[in-house]
Design a protein around this motif. Structure first.
Motif, PDB file in Angstrom:
ATOM      1  N   ARG A 192       7.682  -0.987  -6.285  1.00  0.00           N
ATOM      2  CA  ARG A 192       6.824   0.062  -6.843  1.00  0.00           C
ATOM      3  C   ARG A 192       6.769   1.276  -5.933  1.00  0.00           C
ATOM      4  O   ARG A 192       6.792   2.429  -6.377  1.00  0.00           O
ATOM      5  CB  ARG A 192       5.429  -0.518  -7.101  1.00  0.00           C
ATOM      6  CG  ARG A 192       4.360   0.530  -7.451  1.00  0.00           C
ATOM      7  CD  ARG A 192       3.491   0.834  -6.259  1.00  0.00           C
ATOM      8  NE  ARG A 192       2.447   1.808  -6.580  1.00  0.00           N
ATOM      9  CZ  ARG A 192       1.950   2.660  -5.695  1.00  0.00           C
ATOM     10  NH1 ARG A 192       2.400   2.659  -4.448  1.00  0.00           N
ATOM     11  NH2 ARG A 192       1.001   3.500  -6.052  1.00  0.00           N
ATOM     12  N   GLU A 252      -1.226  -0.988  -1.264  1.00  0.00           N
ATOM     13  CA  GLU A 252      -1.616  -2.290  -0.716  1.00  0.00           C
ATOM     14  C   GLU A 252      -2.007  -2.143   0.743  1.00  0.00           C
ATOM     15  O   GLU A 252      -1.232  -1.642   1.554  1.00  0.00           O
ATOM     16  CB  GLU A 252      -0.474  -3.284  -0.836  1.00  0.00           C
ATOM     17  CG  GLU A 252      -0.050  -3.576  -2.269  1.00  0.00           C
ATOM     18  CD  GLU A 252       1.007  -4.646  -2.330  1.00  0.00           C
ATOM     19  OE1 GLU A 252       0.658  -5.827  -2.512  1.00  0.00           O
ATOM     20  OE2 GLU A 252       2.199  -4.301  -2.195  1.00  0.00           O
ATOM     21  N   VAL A 305      -5.811  -2.091  -6.224  1.00  0.00           N
ATOM     22  CA  VAL A 305      -4.816  -1.083  -6.589  1.00  0.00           C
ATOM     23  C   VAL A 305      -5.404  -0.046  -7.547  1.00  0.00           C
ATOM     24  O   VAL A 305      -5.148   1.153  -7.415  1.00  0.00           O
ATOM     25  CB  VAL A 305      -3.578  -1.764  -7.204  1.00  0.00           C
ATOM     26  CG1 VAL A 305      -2.608  -0.736  -7.770  1.00  0.00           C
ATOM     27  CG2 VAL A 305      -2.881  -2.627  -6.152  1.00  0.00           C
ATOM     28  N   GLN A 360      -4.864   5.321  -9.603  1.00  0.00           N
ATOM     29  CA  GLN A 360      -4.240   4.275  -8.780  1.00  0.00           C
ATOM     30  C   GLN A 360      -4.075   4.758  -7.348  1.00  0.00           C
ATOM     31  O   GLN A 360      -3.702   5.921  -7.123  1.00  0.00           O
ATOM     32  CB  GLN A 360      -2.871   3.906  -9.365  1.00  0.00           C
ATOM     33  CG  GLN A 360      -2.185   2.757  -8.654  1.00  0.00           C
ATOM     34  CD  GLN A 360      -0.731   2.637  -9.086  1.00  0.00           C
ATOM     35  OE1 GLN A 360       0.076   3.527  -8.824  1.00  0.00           O
ATOM     36  NE2 GLN A 360      -0.403   1.545  -9.761  1.00  0.00           N
ATOM     37  N   LEU A 412      -1.151  -6.117  -4.961  1.00  0.00           N
ATOM     38  CA  LEU A 412      -0.276  -5.761  -6.077  1.00  0.00           C
ATOM     39  C   LEU A 412       0.413  -6.988  -6.661  1.00  0.00           C
ATOM     40  O   LEU A 412       0.166  -7.379  -7.804  1.00  0.00           O
ATOM     41  CB  LEU A 412       0.760  -4.726  -5.643  1.00  0.00           C
ATOM     42  CG  LEU A 412       1.653  -4.186  -6.757  1.00  0.00           C
ATOM     43  CD1 LEU A 412       0.846  -3.362  -7.751  1.00  0.00           C
ATOM     44  CD2 LEU A 412       2.791  -3.348  -6.177  1.00  0.00           C
ATOM     45  N   THR A 455      -0.954  -9.145  -9.845  1.00  0.00           N
ATOM     46  CA  THR A 455      -0.099  -9.106 -11.036  1.00  0.00           C
ATOM     47  C   THR A 455       0.243 -10.517 -11.497  1.00  0.00           C
ATOM     48  O   THR A 455       0.183 -10.830 -12.695  1.00  0.00           O
ATOM     49  CB  THR A 455       1.187  -8.317 -10.752  1.00  0.00           C
ATOM     50  OG1 THR A 455       0.853  -6.986 -10.345  1.00  0.00           O
ATOM     51  CG2 THR A 455       2.080  -8.249 -11.975  1.00  0.00           C
ATOM     52  N   VAL A 475       6.193 -10.786  -7.043  1.00  0.00           N
ATOM     53  CA  VAL A 475       5.418 -11.314  -8.174  1.00  0.00           C
ATOM     54  C   VAL A 475       5.850 -12.735  -8.489  1.00  0.00           C
ATOM     55  O   VAL A 475       5.016 -13.636  -8.663  1.00  0.00           O
ATOM     56  CB  VAL A 475       5.567 -10.406  -9.404  1.00  0.00           C
ATOM     57  CG1 VAL A 475       4.919 -11.050 -10.632  1.00  0.00           C
ATOM     58  CG2 VAL A 475       4.942  -9.036  -9.148  1.00  0.00           C
ATOM     59  N   THR A 499      -0.610  -4.780 -13.284  1.00  0.00           N
ATOM     60  CA  THR A 499      -1.323  -5.324 -12.120  1.00  0.00           C
ATOM     61  C   THR A 499      -2.562  -6.081 -12.601  1.00  0.00           C
ATOM     62  O   THR A 499      -2.419  -7.041 -13.355  1.00  0.00           O
ATOM     63  CB  THR A 499      -1.687  -4.218 -11.114  1.00  0.00           C
ATOM     64  OG1 THR A 499      -0.525  -3.391 -10.897  1.00  0.00           O
ATOM     65  CG2 THR A 499      -2.094  -4.796  -9.778  1.00  0.00           C
TER      66      THR A 499
END
Length: 337
Positions: free
Chosen positions: A42, A64, A89, A105, A142, A146, A171, A285
């Motif tokens: 990201r 983060e 976030v 954000q 993050l 997520t 993730v 997220t």
């Protein structure tokens, strides 16, 4: 204090370090001495100016970060000086479904966490589990949030359910850890034998090499007796294969990495959407409530995030280059002196 600032669309050439006075909190705000940050895909999109949310010129990047509260403003009741916290976030997204009025954000529309001291609203911080270091806690806001949102949205995940997660990025690693805590069978796709071994060591029941097996949805169905998995967490695409992997009545959690032009951006035949019989959930997220819930689970089960490399604050550009090179396994972390 030092802060990185970003001129969006110029890559690393647009990243500069500036010095400022240590800030004071206003009413309802806290000042956090940032001890660690985390970087990921990201952040590369933000650096390149290729992100779906607006990016304010001169913004402090990084969504983060974890640290300790050093000052609080009037009427702050959630935290006090000395508390160890991580930033959320989306600081305005407290609970419920994501809405555009909650879209501010960190690191894009408002100043983020690549700084020595961050000013945040008291609702924008969450206490971190006691057993985690600041470096480990910085990996949560993050990727972990997520993953938690992807596993808890839609129908509840029950012991014995099957979960497919794509790739071995941040993730997916958290999806693997959280899904195993829930008693699920977890199938993971990855690109090579070395990563497959590490995924199995983390608890993956089956690992599919998507380079050797490009039609991996057929393998997923074979592994599940032709039924398909109860839940897919798709952070890499292609979405077509995820839909083909899902059981009828299952859930597909669709993480937004496809917006960068990844494989999952290919057009989808509406007939496939209908035949799949699965519910598609876009995942952006998660909220503060998601973060609080996962922090409790991490603390109770003593979960530790998988970290790849740690860089000093002075070497943030080199950390970005390392993330861009790919091939890592786990979160890339920045530590402050």
């Amino acid at each position: 204090m030092r802060s990185y600032h970003l001129d969006p669309g110029h890559g690393l050439a647009g990243l500069t370090v500036q010095e400022h006075d240590i800030p004071e909190p206003a009413r309802g705000q806290v000042v956090v001495r940032v001890r660690a940050n985390s970087l990921g895909f990201r952040d590369l999109m933000v650096l390149a100016g290729n992100y779906p949310l607006p990016i304010r010129p001169g913004v402090v990047p990084g969504c983060e970060g974890a640290g300790e509260v050093v000052a609080v403003g009037e009427d702050v009741s959630r935290v006090r000086p000395g508390d160890r916290v991580a930033a959320t976030v989306f600081p305005r997204w407290l609970d419920g479904p994501f809405r555009l009025d909650n879209a501010a954000q960190l690191g894009t529309m408002v100043d983020g966490m690549l700084t020595d001291y961050a000013v945040l609203g008291e609702d924008g911080v969450v206490p971190i589990p006691e057993h985690l270091s600041f470096e480990e806690a910085a990996a949560l806001p993050l990727a972990a949030v997520t993953a938690w949102n992807a596993l808890t949205s839609g129908s509840p995940l029950r012991p014995g359910d099957s979960v497919l997660t794509l790739g071995s990025g941040g993730v997916s690693l958290f999806v693997l850890q959280f899904a195993k805590l829930a008693g699920a069978r977890v199938i993971v796709t990855t690109s090579g034998a070395a990563k497959a071994d590490r995924l199995k060591a983390l608890g993956a029941d089956d690992v599919i090499n998507y380079r050797e097996d490009p039609e991996w949805s057929e393998t997923v169905r074979a592994l599940t007796g032709g039924v398909g998995v109860d839940r897919v967490v798709d952070s890499t695409g292609p979405l077509e294969q995820s839909l083909k992997s899902a059981a009828f009545g299952g859930d597909v959690a669709f993480v937004g990495r496809w917006l960068s032009g990844a494989a999952g951006a290919r057009p989808i035949d509406p007939a496939l959407l209908f035949r799949a019989g699965a519910t598609l959930h876009p995942i952006a997220t998660g909220s503060r409530t998601h973060f609080v819930e996962l922090a409790r689970a991490v603390e109770v089960h003593r979960v530790r995030p998988v970290l790849d490399r740690v860089f000093p604050f002075e070497d943030v550009p080199e950390a970005f280059r390392y993330v861009e090179s790919g091939g890592g396994f786990g979160k890339v972390v920045i530590t402050h002196d």
